[in-house]
Motif scaffolding. Structure first.
Motif, mmCIF file in Angstrom:
data_model
loop_
_atom_site.group_PDB
_atom_site.id
_atom_site.type_symbol
_atom_site.label_atom_id
_atom_site.label_comp_id
_atom_site.label_asym_id
_atom_site.label_seq_id
_atom_site.Cartn_x
_atom_site.Cartn_y
_atom_site.Cartn_z
ATOM 1 N N MET A 3 0.564 -1.334 -0.186
ATOM 2 C CA MET A 3 0.316 -0.029 -0.399
ATOM 3 C C MET A 3 0.239 1.401 0.581
ATOM 4 S SD MET A 3 -1.732 2.286 1.919
ATOM 5 C CE MET A 3 -0.737 2.863 3.676
ATOM 6 N N GLN A 4 0.652 2.340 -1.012
ATOM 7 C CA GLN A 4 1.502 3.464 -0.323
ATOM 8 C C GLN A 4 0.365 4.654 -1.300
ATOM 9 O OE1 GLN A 4 5.254 2.966 -2.756
ATOM 10 N NE2 GLN A 4 5.331 5.739 -2.812
ATOM 11 N N MET A 5 0.154 5.937 -1.000
ATOM 12 C CA MET A 5 -0.466 7.167 -1.128
ATOM 13 C C MET A 5 -0.035 8.333 -1.091
ATOM 14 S SD MET A 5 -3.307 6.679 1.992
ATOM 15 C CE MET A 5 -4.287 8.142 0.531
ATOM 16 N N ARG A 6 0.023 9.207 -1.695
ATOM 17 C CA ARG A 6 0.951 10.766 -0.886
ATOM 18 C C ARG A 6 -1.004 11.416 -1.070
ATOM 19 N NH1 ARG A 6 5.213 13.095 -5.417
ATOM 20 N NH2 ARG A 6 6.059 11.754 -3.557
ATOM 21 N N LEU A 7 -0.388 12.519 0.111
ATOM 22 C CA LEU A 7 -1.073 13.571 0.444
ATOM 23 C C LEU A 7 -0.890 14.538 0.533
ATOM 24 C CD1 LEU A 7 -3.122 11.323 3.287
ATOM 25 C CD2 LEU A 7 -3.681 11.755 1.406
ATOM 26 N N PHE A 8 -1.014 15.725 0.195
ATOM 27 C CA PHE A 8 -1.435 17.024 -0.173
ATOM 28 C C PHE A 8 -2.174 17.670 0.923
ATOM 29 C CE2 PHE A 8 1.081 14.972 -3.882
ATOM 30 C CZ PHE A 8 2.390 15.916 -3.650
ATOM 31 N N ILE A 9 -1.860 19.085 1.734
ATOM 32 C CA ILE A 9 -2.235 19.857 2.132
ATOM 33 C C ILE A 9 -1.986 21.228 2.176
ATOM 34 C CG2 ILE A 9 -3.469 17.819 4.045
ATOM 35 C CD1 ILE A 9 -1.450 19.639 6.274
ATOM 36 N N PRO A 10 -2.572 22.532 2.166
ATOM 37 C CA PRO A 10 -1.940 23.451 2.836
ATOM 38 C C PRO A 10 -1.370 23.262 3.826
ATOM 39 C CG PRO A 10 -4.469 23.575 1.692
ATOM 40 C CD PRO A 10 -4.253 22.353 2.544
ATOM 41 N N ARG A 11 -0.746 24.618 3.565
ATOM 42 C CA ARG A 11 -0.048 24.591 4.681
ATOM 43 C C ARG A 11 -0.555 25.587 6.133
ATOM 44 N NH1 ARG A 11 5.847 24.243 5.245
ATOM 45 N NH2 ARG A 11 5.550 25.875 6.363
ATOM 46 N N GLU A 12 -1.939 25.117 6.901
ATOM 47 C CA GLU A 12 -2.623 25.980 7.486
ATOM 48 C C GLU A 12 -3.277 25.081 8.832
ATOM 49 O OE1 GLU A 12 -5.741 26.096 4.875
ATOM 50 O OE2 GLU A 12 -4.380 27.049 3.885
ATOM 51 N N HIS A 13 -3.330 25.438 10.224
ATOM 52 C CA HIS A 13 -3.294 24.174 10.920
ATOM 53 C C HIS A 13 -4.412 23.855 11.075
ATOM 54 C CE1 HIS A 13 0.568 24.893 13.848
ATOM 55 N NE2 HIS A 13 -0.006 26.966 13.783
ATOM 56 N N ALA A 14 -4.751 24.308 10.775
ATOM 57 C CA ALA A 14 -7.439 23.726 10.457
ATOM 58 C C ALA A 14 -6.730 22.711 9.202
ATOM 59 C CB ALA A 14 -7.896 24.620 10.418
ATOM 60 N N ARG A 15 -5.605 22.217 8.820
ATOM 61 C CA ARG A 15 -6.148 21.162 8.357
ATOM 62 C C ARG A 15 -5.260 19.877 8.678
ATOM 63 N NH1 ARG A 15 -7.817 22.278 2.881
ATOM 64 N NH2 ARG A 15 -8.147 20.510 2.213
ATOM 65 N N VAL A 16 -4.362 20.260 9.300
ATOM 66 C CA VAL A 16 -3.753 19.102 10.060
ATOM 67 C C VAL A 16 -4.546 18.005 10.358
ATOM 68 C CG1 VAL A 16 -2.335 18.342 12.447
ATOM 69 C CG2 VAL A 16 -1.839 20.431 10.319
ATOM 70 N N ASP A 17 -6.239 18.273 11.383
ATOM 71 C CA ASP A 17 -6.762 16.813 11.135
ATOM 72 C C ASP A 17 -7.526 16.593 10.191
ATOM 73 O OD1 ASP A 17 -6.560 18.069 14.535
ATOM 74 O OD2 ASP A 17 -8.788 19.428 13.991
ATOM 75 N N ASP A 18 -7.776 16.878 9.073
ATOM 76 C CA ASP A 18 -7.788 16.435 7.790
ATOM 77 C C ASP A 18 -6.927 15.815 7.307
ATOM 78 O OD1 ASP A 18 -10.379 18.092 8.241
ATOM 79 O OD2 ASP A 18 -8.790 19.326 6.288
ATOM 80 N N LEU A 19 -5.840 15.462 7.791
ATOM 81 C CA LEU A 19 -5.020 14.815 7.007
ATOM 82 C C LEU A 19 -4.343 13.565 8.423
ATOM 83 C CD1 LEU A 19 -2.172 14.276 5.306
ATOM 84 C CD2 LEU A 19 -1.143 15.925 7.386
ATOM 85 N N ASN A 20 -4.641 14.148 9.844
ATOM 86 C CA ASN A 20 -4.952 12.430 10.147
ATOM 87 C C ASN A 20 -6.302 11.992 9.721
ATOM 88 O OD1 ASN A 20 -2.449 12.540 11.947
ATOM 89 N ND2 ASN A 20 -3.538 13.665 13.122
ATOM 90 N N ALA A 21 -7.235 11.969 9.900
ATOM 91 C CA ALA A 21 -8.655 11.389 9.486
ATOM 92 C C ALA A 21 -8.401 10.669 8.179
ATOM 93 C CB ALA A 21 -9.027 12.452 9.391
ATOM 94 N N SER A 22 -7.735 11.264 7.346
ATOM 95 C CA SER A 22 -7.334 10.502 6.066
ATOM 96 C C SER A 22 -6.166 9.084 6.341
ATOM 97 C CB SER A 22 -6.716 11.771 4.802
ATOM 98 O OG SER A 22 -7.903 12.313 4.593
ATOM 99 N N LEU A 23 -5.744 9.567 7.386
ATOM 100 C CA LEU A 23 -4.193 8.393 7.406
ATOM 101 C C LEU A 23 -4.740 7.832 8.279
ATOM 102 C CD1 LEU A 23 -1.076 10.792 8.393
ATOM 103 C CD2 LEU A 23 -1.452 9.166 6.430
ATOM 104 N N GLU A 24 -5.353 7.733 9.542
ATOM 105 C CA GLU A 24 -6.075 6.794 10.042
ATOM 106 C C GLU A 24 -7.457 6.420 9.496
ATOM 107 O OE1 GLU A 24 -7.831 8.809 13.455
ATOM 108 O OE2 GLU A 24 -5.934 9.039 14.398
ATOM 109 N N ALA A 25 -7.753 6.871 9.047
ATOM 110 C CA ALA A 25 -8.656 5.720 7.624
ATOM 111 C C ALA A 25 -8.435 5.145 7.158
ATOM 112 C CB ALA A 25 -9.456 6.467 7.171
ATOM 113 N N VAL A 26 -6.657 5.025 6.657
ATOM 114 C CA VAL A 26 -6.013 4.764 5.487
ATOM 115 C C VAL A 26 -5.185 2.599 5.796
ATOM 116 C CG1 VAL A 26 -3.961 4.342 4.148
ATOM 117 C CG2 VAL A 26 -5.749 5.719 3.699
ATOM 118 N N LEU A 27 -5.461 3.611 7.453
ATOM 119 C CA LEU A 27 -4.075 2.797 8.411
ATOM 120 C C LEU A 27 -5.075 1.546 8.519
ATOM 121 C CD1 LEU A 27 -2.108 4.778 10.492
ATOM 122 C CD2 LEU A 27 -1.414 3.542 8.307
ATOM 123 N N ALA A 28 -6.387 2.273 8.671
ATOM 124 C CA ALA A 28 -7.320 1.375 10.123
ATOM 125 C C ALA A 28 -8.006 0.469 8.595
ATOM 126 C CB ALA A 28 -9.144 2.031 10.465
#
Length: 145
Positions: A1-26
């Motif tokens: 499994m491999q994937m790439r995620l991009f987010i703008p450099r904004e604190h509000a987007r870190v939660d979105d990044l974590n949610a995406s990563l947690e879903a992939v990991l689960a």
């Protein structure tokens, strides 16, 4: 499994990044404990890149944070790429954990924890980008945590 995620450099987007990563990991059967370690790493490294990555000092067209994640042979690899000023988090001194809490300077504990949970961590400056690769062992029934 491999994937790439991009987010703008904004604190509000870190939660979105974590949610995406947690879903992939689960979805890939990664334990909640490892998901927690990944959350800690992402919050610390993404937060530092956003907070301290002075993009005004560099000539980079992309001001995004890119995270690659791969799982191969019970090894989870994360690669953070960001266009901030040069900064090697692995060179930062470890905090004095024996000092009284009131005598300790602010900061540094998050990077210390990242170094503790990662099995391997390597930093490179590649052009205008800070690149940090970390790996974590995914325990199997034969190799518990």
């Amino acid at each position: 499994m491999q994937m790439r995620l991009f987010i703008p450099r904004e604190h509000a987007r870190v939660d979105d990044l974590n949610a995406s990563l947690e879903a992939v990991l689960a979805n890939n059967g990664v334990s909640r404990a490892i998901q927690g370690d990944v959350r800690l790493i992402v919050e610390e490294l993404a937060g530092n890149a956003i907070e301290h990555g002075d993009v005004a000092r560099i000539d980079a067209e992309e001001h995004e944070l890119c995270v690659d994640i791969a799982i191969r042979d019970h090894l989870l690899t994360l690669e953070f790429r960001e266009s901030g000023a040069p900064f090697n988090p692995l060179e930062q001194p470890s905090p004095d954990l024996d000092a009284d809490i009131l005598d300790r300077p602010t900061g540094g504990l998050g990077l210390h924890l990242v170094r503790q949970v990662a099995e391997m961590a390597v930093y490179q400056r590649m052009g205008n980008y800070n690149v940090l690769r970390l790996s974590l062992r995914i325990p199997t029934e034969e190799t518990p945590t």
